[in-house]
Enzyme design. Structure first.
Site, PDB file in Angstrom:
ATOM      1  N   CYS A  81     -28.105 -10.942 -26.130  1.00 38.51           N
ATOM      2  CA  CYS A  81     -28.761  -9.856 -25.213  1.00 38.51           C
ATOM      3  C   CYS A  81     -28.521  -8.553 -26.200  1.00 38.51           C
ATOM      4  O   CYS A  81     -28.670  -8.469 -27.255  1.00 38.51           O
ATOM      5  CB  CYS A  81     -28.234  -9.843 -23.876  1.00 38.51           C
ATOM      6  SG  CYS A  81     -26.268  -9.750 -23.770  1.00 38.51           S
ATOM      7  N   GLN A  82     -28.065  -7.562 -25.272  1.00 35.37           N
ATOM      8  CA  GLN A  82     -27.775  -6.243 -25.998  1.00 35.37           C
ATOM      9  C   GLN A  82     -26.352  -6.137 -26.313  1.00 35.37           C
ATOM     10  O   GLN A  82     -25.981  -5.676 -27.524  1.00 35.37           O
ATOM     11  CB  GLN A  82     -28.228  -4.870 -25.097  1.00 35.37           C
ATOM     12  CG  GLN A  82     -27.986  -3.574 -25.684  1.00 35.37           C
ATOM     13  CD  GLN A  82     -28.993  -3.303 -26.659  1.00 35.37           C
ATOM     14  OE1 GLN A  82     -30.082  -3.862 -26.690  1.00 35.37           O
ATOM     15  NE2 GLN A  82     -28.796  -2.261 -27.658  1.00 35.37           N
TER      16      GLN A  82
END
Length: 117
Positions: free
Chosen positions: A80-81
């Site tokens: 993800c981030q």
């Protein structure tokens, strides 16, 4: 170095991508992916991981344009981030039987910093 068997480092992700093997799954939102993504990754939002990873092989191939990984694949990686949603996706896929699924904990944030994006 990855802190557990559930995590993978930047250099390990880079190596998988250079070999052209494995499956890197971006579990961020569409808006985040539209702003930038790791080349070679496919997009499955974290809330869709269970349903999409439960598709049969033909449906998965049709939807994502890549073969569905085997349950014992050691090259299934979520990100993800910054790591939290990737960890959730890794746990969800492990509960579906993908016992070697891993999370790239550095996420797109680390990737973009190291790649100069």
């Amino acid at each position: 170095m990855a802190s557990s068997d559930k995590e993978i480092s930047y250099s390990e992700v880079k190596s998988l991508l250079q070999k052209g093997s494995g499956l890197l799954v971006d579990v961020r939102s569409k808006e985040e992916v539209d702003r930038g993504h790791i080349p070679g990754s496919i997009h499955i939002p974290v809330e869709n991981v269970e349903s999409d990873m439960s598709l049969n092989s033909a449906e998965f191939q049709s939807k994502f344009g890549v073969p569905k990984p085997s349950l014992d694949s050691s090259e299934l990686v979520f990100h993800c981030q910054m790591g939290r949603r990737g960890a959730v996706a890794t746990d969800k896929s492990r509960s579906l039987g993908f016992k070697n699924a891993r999370n790239y904990a550095g996420g797109y944030k680390e990737w973009s910093e190291k790649e100069g994006k």
